[in-house]
Scaffold this motif. Sequence first.
Motif, mmCIF file in Angstrom:
data_model
loop_
_atom_site.group_PDB
_atom_site.id
_atom_site.type_symbol
_atom_site.label_atom_id
_atom_site.label_comp_id
_atom_site.label_asym_id
_atom_site.label_seq_id
_atom_site.Cartn_x
_atom_site.Cartn_y
_atom_site.Cartn_z
ATOM 1 N N TYR A 1 0.838 -1.206 0.000
ATOM 2 C CA TYR A 1 0.000 0.000 0.000
ATOM 3 C C TYR A 1 0.873 1.255 0.000
ATOM 4 C CZ TYR A 1 0.790 0.160 5.078
ATOM 5 O OH TYR A 1 1.363 0.216 6.318
ATOM 6 N N HIS A 2 0.266 2.372 -0.361
ATOM 7 C CA HIS A 2 0.974 3.643 -0.401
ATOM 8 C C HIS A 2 1.160 4.156 1.030
ATOM 9 C CE1 HIS A 2 1.277 8.072 -1.627
ATOM 10 N NE2 HIS A 2 2.383 7.464 -1.993
ATOM 11 N N SER A 3 2.406 4.409 1.408
ATOM 12 C CA SER A 3 2.723 4.641 2.821
ATOM 13 C C SER A 3 2.640 6.096 3.237
ATOM 14 C CB SER A 3 4.128 4.115 3.111
ATOM 15 O OG SER A 3 5.077 4.855 2.352
ATOM 16 N N LEU B 1 1.354 10.488 2.060
ATOM 17 C CA LEU B 1 0.499 11.435 1.349
ATOM 18 C C LEU B 1 1.364 12.132 0.307
ATOM 19 C CD1 LEU B 1 -2.266 13.075 1.366
ATOM 20 C CD2 LEU B 1 -1.096 14.667 2.893
ATOM 21 N N ASP B 2 0.922 12.117 -0.949
ATOM 22 C CA ASP B 2 1.676 12.785 -2.015
ATOM 23 C C ASP B 2 1.082 14.162 -2.280
ATOM 24 O OD1 ASP B 2 3.358 10.644 -2.361
ATOM 25 O OD2 ASP B 2 2.274 9.821 -4.082
ATOM 26 N N ILE B 3 1.924 15.169 -2.240
ATOM 27 C CA ILE B 3 1.494 16.536 -2.544
ATOM 28 C C ILE B 3 2.284 17.006 -3.761
ATOM 29 C CG2 ILE B 3 1.283 18.907 -1.691
ATOM 30 C CD1 ILE B 3 1.417 17.689 1.192
ATOM 31 N N PRO C 1 7.809 15.587 -10.008
ATOM 32 C CA PRO C 1 8.070 16.252 -8.738
ATOM 33 C C PRO C 1 6.857 16.203 -7.800
ATOM 34 C CG PRO C 1 8.166 17.820 -10.581
ATOM 35 C CD PRO C 1 7.857 16.482 -11.154
ATOM 36 N N HIS C 2 7.068 15.718 -6.616
ATOM 37 C CA HIS C 2 6.025 15.742 -5.580
ATOM 38 C C HIS C 2 6.681 15.499 -4.231
ATOM 39 C CE1 HIS C 2 6.323 11.330 -6.084
ATOM 40 N NE2 HIS C 2 5.802 11.238 -4.878
ATOM 41 N N LEU C 3 5.973 15.885 -3.185
ATOM 42 C CA LEU C 3 6.445 15.607 -1.828
ATOM 43 C C LEU C 3 5.684 14.406 -1.299
ATOM 44 C CD1 LEU C 3 8.169 16.561 0.629
ATOM 45 C CD2 LEU C 3 6.135 17.796 1.399
ATOM 46 N N HIS C 4 6.396 13.347 -0.976
ATOM 47 C CA HIS C 4 5.776 12.191 -0.315
ATOM 48 C C HIS C 4 6.064 12.342 1.166
ATOM 49 C CE1 HIS C 4 4.942 7.702 0.195
ATOM 50 N NE2 HIS C 4 5.603 7.993 1.305
ATOM 51 N N TRP C 5 4.992 12.494 1.960
ATOM 52 C CA TRP C 5 5.125 12.675 3.411
ATOM 53 C C TRP C 5 4.543 11.456 4.107
ATOM 54 C CZ3 TRP C 5 1.291 16.143 6.566
ATOM 55 C CH2 TRP C 5 1.607 16.064 7.939
HETATM 56 ZN ZN ZN Z 1 4.064 8.683 -2.435
#
Ligand code: ZN
Length: 315
Positions: free
Chosen positions: A212-214, A216-218, A293-297
């Motif tokens: 699963y996706h761990s 939040l992608d912004i 480009p994205h921030l994975h938090w």
């Molecule tokens: Zn992500």
Amino acid sequence: MNRARLALIVAGTLLSACVAAPQGSEGAVPAAAPAAAGALASVPSPPPPPSVSRPTPAPAPAEPARFVFSGELTQGGWIRGEVPRGTLSARLDDTEIAIGPDGHFFAGFNRDAEPAAVLSATLADGRTVTEQLTIAPRDWRLERVNADFTAGVPSESFMKRRRPELEAIAAARTAEAEAEGWQQNFIWPARGRISGRFGSQRIYRGGKEGSYHSGLDIAGGGGTPFVAPADGVVVLAAQEPFTLEGHLIIVDHGHGLNSAFLHASEIDVREGDRVRQGQVLGKIGASGRATGPHLHWSLMWRGARLDPLLILGED
Ligand SMILES: [Zn+2]
């Protein structure tokens, strides 16, 4: 065996004796109350005196020892509150909970948390206080892809590079920094379209589940600065990009809670830095394995993966 060591062992035995206090010991205290009430009731009571002039010195009954908390009782959620007065140690199921000097605590529920969880506290007087929690399940977004699940075996040359990265991440995730961010209302580390949600999962042909996706992608746009969502200590700052995470930053918010930020194009902090909520950590990028480009938090508490959206205050 020297005396100090013997004393330690004796102390240890006493502690485990406290921990092992029978569950029933908690019930023994309230059980005495009805008996006492019954005894009082059997004595013929005189007519009540006029209530005007007399102060009533009756002592208030001792407050029952219990947990007080609020938060999100759901998979990927969290709670924050106070342990019962007199608590020596507390746990969420088998996980130790850190207790602040004023009795405050934080605990979180994994993405796949079971519906029932137990908060427990061992008090200085040997009693055990327990609180049953009901963790609401989430309707995780499942994405069915018309492809075979391929669990490719990583090459030895890849693993040679990967192993120390994994070790560095594991060490950072279990760091215990002195930080108070866990008590704050978190803020968004960056603004932008949400391009990936926590917990979503791919289902491959034949029903095989991917991981699963761990986080939040912004998608905030490459080069956009991102900030610390709460106070903390930088426990990892990958100046050399990691194979998958790229320029990775991990911030310890204290009490077992930490944030990881992936794929940065630039890092503005160093390991050991103390950062304040809102302080710039780096710039959004696509380093490591990222399609754009994205921030994975991602947010973790003692091995439990939490949904960052659930810790962000309403705004
Ligand atoms: Zn992500």
